[in-house]
Each structure stands twice: as C-alpha cells, then as structure tokens.
Motif scaffolding. Structure first.
Motif, PDB file in Angstrom:
ATOM      1  N   ARG A   8       6.853  24.166  74.682  1.00 14.82           N
ATOM      2  CA  ARG A   8       6.427  25.029  75.786  1.00 14.82           C
ATOM      3  C   ARG A   8       4.922  24.861  75.937  1.00 14.82           C
ATOM      4  NH1 ARG A   8       8.392  30.851  75.569  1.00 14.82           N
ATOM      5  NH2 ARG A   8      10.232  29.744  76.266  1.00 14.82           N
ATOM      6  N   THR A   9       4.466  24.798  77.164  1.00 15.90           N
ATOM      7  CA  THR A   9       3.041  24.710  77.452  1.00 15.90           C
ATOM      8  C   THR A   9       2.569  26.048  77.991  1.00 15.90           C
ATOM      9  OG1 THR A   9       3.222  22.359  77.972  1.00 15.90           O
ATOM     10  CG2 THR A   9       1.280  23.511  78.810  1.00 15.90           C
ATOM     11  N   ILE A  10       1.485  26.538  77.448  1.00 10.55           N
ATOM     12  CA  ILE A  10       0.877  27.786  77.913  1.00 10.55           C
ATOM     13  C   ILE A  10      -0.499  27.430  78.446  1.00 10.55           C
ATOM     14  CG2 ILE A  10       0.068  30.075  77.247  1.00 10.55           C
ATOM     15  CD1 ILE A  10       2.048  29.868  74.856  1.00 10.55           C
ATOM     16  N   THR A  19     -14.830  33.119  75.223  1.00 12.18           N
ATOM     17  CA  THR A  19     -13.837  34.182  75.048  1.00 12.18           C
ATOM     18  C   THR A  19     -12.787  33.760  74.029  1.00 12.18           C
ATOM     19  OG1 THR A  19     -12.337  35.656  76.235  1.00 12.18           O
ATOM     20  CG2 THR A  19     -12.353  33.372  76.927  1.00 12.18           C
ATOM     21  N   VAL A  20     -12.046  34.724  73.549  1.00 16.54           N
ATOM     22  CA  VAL A  20     -10.936  34.468  72.636  1.00 16.54           C
ATOM     23  C   VAL A  20      -9.671  34.945  73.320  1.00 16.54           C
ATOM     24  CG1 VAL A  20      -9.915  35.079  70.411  1.00 16.54           C
ATOM     25  CG2 VAL A  20     -12.384  34.751  70.603  1.00 16.54           C
ATOM     26  N   HIS A  21      -8.637  34.131  73.285  1.00 16.51           N
ATOM     27  CA  HIS A  21      -7.360  34.497  73.914  1.00 16.51           C
ATOM     28  C   HIS A  21      -6.300  34.607  72.822  1.00 16.51           C
ATOM     29  CE1 HIS A  21      -4.616  34.841  77.299  1.00 16.51           C
ATOM     30  NE2 HIS A  21      -3.773  34.145  76.563  1.00 16.51           N
ATOM     31  N   ASP A  22      -5.647  35.757  72.726  1.00 17.47           N
ATOM     32  CA  ASP A  22      -4.629  36.000  71.706  1.00 17.47           C
ATOM     33  C   ASP A  22      -3.296  35.414  72.162  1.00 17.47           C
ATOM     34  OD1 ASP A  22      -2.940  36.933  69.747  1.00 17.47           O
ATOM     35  OD2 ASP A  22      -3.465  39.042  70.002  1.00 17.47           O
ATOM     36  N   LEU A  23      -2.798  34.416  71.434  1.00 19.55           N
ATOM     37  CA  LEU A  23      -1.540  33.745  71.768  1.00 19.55           C
ATOM     38  C   LEU A  23      -0.343  34.307  71.004  1.00 19.55           C
ATOM     39  CD1 LEU A  23      -2.860  30.077  71.696  1.00 19.55           C
ATOM     40  CD2 LEU A  23      -2.491  31.515  73.687  1.00 19.55           C
ATOM     41  N   THR A  24      -0.547  35.362  70.222  1.00 19.54           N
ATOM     42  CA  THR A  24       0.502  35.899  69.357  1.00 19.54           C
ATOM     43  C   THR A  24       1.757  36.266  70.123  1.00 19.54           C
ATOM     44  OG1 THR A  24      -1.198  36.746  67.860  1.00 19.54           O
ATOM     45  CG2 THR A  24       1.033  37.641  67.611  1.00 19.54           C
ATOM     46  N   ASP A  25       1.634  37.018  71.207  1.00 22.31           N
ATOM     47  CA  ASP A  25       2.813  37.445  71.978  1.00 22.31           C
ATOM     48  C   ASP A  25       3.558  36.258  72.572  1.00 22.31           C
ATOM     49  OD1 ASP A  25       2.364  40.101  71.387  1.00 22.31           O
ATOM     50  OD2 ASP A  25       1.313  40.518  73.271  1.00 22.31           O
ATOM     51  N   ASN A  43       4.068  24.688  65.653  1.00 24.22           N
ATOM     52  CA  ASN A  43       2.831  23.924  65.743  1.00 24.22           C
ATOM     53  C   ASN A  43       2.137  24.288  67.043  1.00 24.22           C
ATOM     54  OD1 ASN A  43       0.818  22.075  65.379  1.00 24.22           O
ATOM     55  ND2 ASN A  43       2.026  20.336  66.054  1.00 24.22           N
ATOM     56  N   VAL A  44       0.932  24.819  66.949  1.00 18.42           N
ATOM     57  CA  VAL A  44       0.148  25.183  68.135  1.00 18.42           C
ATOM     58  C   VAL A  44      -0.974  24.170  68.253  1.00 18.42           C
ATOM     59  CG1 VAL A  44      -1.252  26.953  69.242  1.00 18.42           C
ATOM     60  CG2 VAL A  44       0.728  27.616  67.847  1.00 18.42           C
ATOM     61  N   PHE A  45      -0.988  23.414  69.338  1.00 19.34           N
ATOM     62  CA  PHE A  45      -2.008  22.397  69.595  1.00 19.34           C
ATOM     63  C   PHE A  45      -2.932  22.896  70.683  1.00 19.34           C
ATOM     64  CE2 PHE A  45      -3.302  18.724  72.250  1.00 19.34           C
ATOM     65  CZ  PHE A  45      -4.183  18.141  71.344  1.00 19.34           C
TER      66      PHE A  45
END
Length: 52
Positions: A8-10, A19-25, A43-45
């Motif tokens: 999946r691409t976000i 800035t910091v973006h929270d990818l947890t959700d 794996n988060v790239f």
C-alpha cells in the motif's frame, strides 16, 4: 512462508515547514486488513523528501 505480498502506498504532503507525520493509524489499518492476526513483517519505506 507465504507466496504473496501486499503493498500500500500512503502519500503524505507536509508543506514547506519541517513536520512529523504519525503513520501509526495507517499502518494499523493496513495490518487489520491484510494480516488477519498472523505474524509477519511490516516494512515501511520512506524515500528522501523533496522540497517544493
């Protein structure tokens, strides 16, 4: 070992200020959909950000 991988691409737009973006959700949602409670590897790239 499973034969399939799910990707999946976000896309995250941060603007011109640091800035910091929270990818947890987003990661948790992805795992709920595809992992079905199984063990595995997430794996988060994050490629180098470009300045606009």
């Amino acid at each position: 070992m499973a034969d399939t991988f799910t990707t999946r691409t976000i896309d995250v737009t941060t603007g011109t200020t640091e800035t910091v973006h929270d990818l947890t959700d987003a990661c948790a949602s992805f795992l709920r959909e595809v992992a079905a409670g199984r063990d595995g590897l997430l794996n988060v790239f994050t490629p180098h950000a470009r300045q606009a």
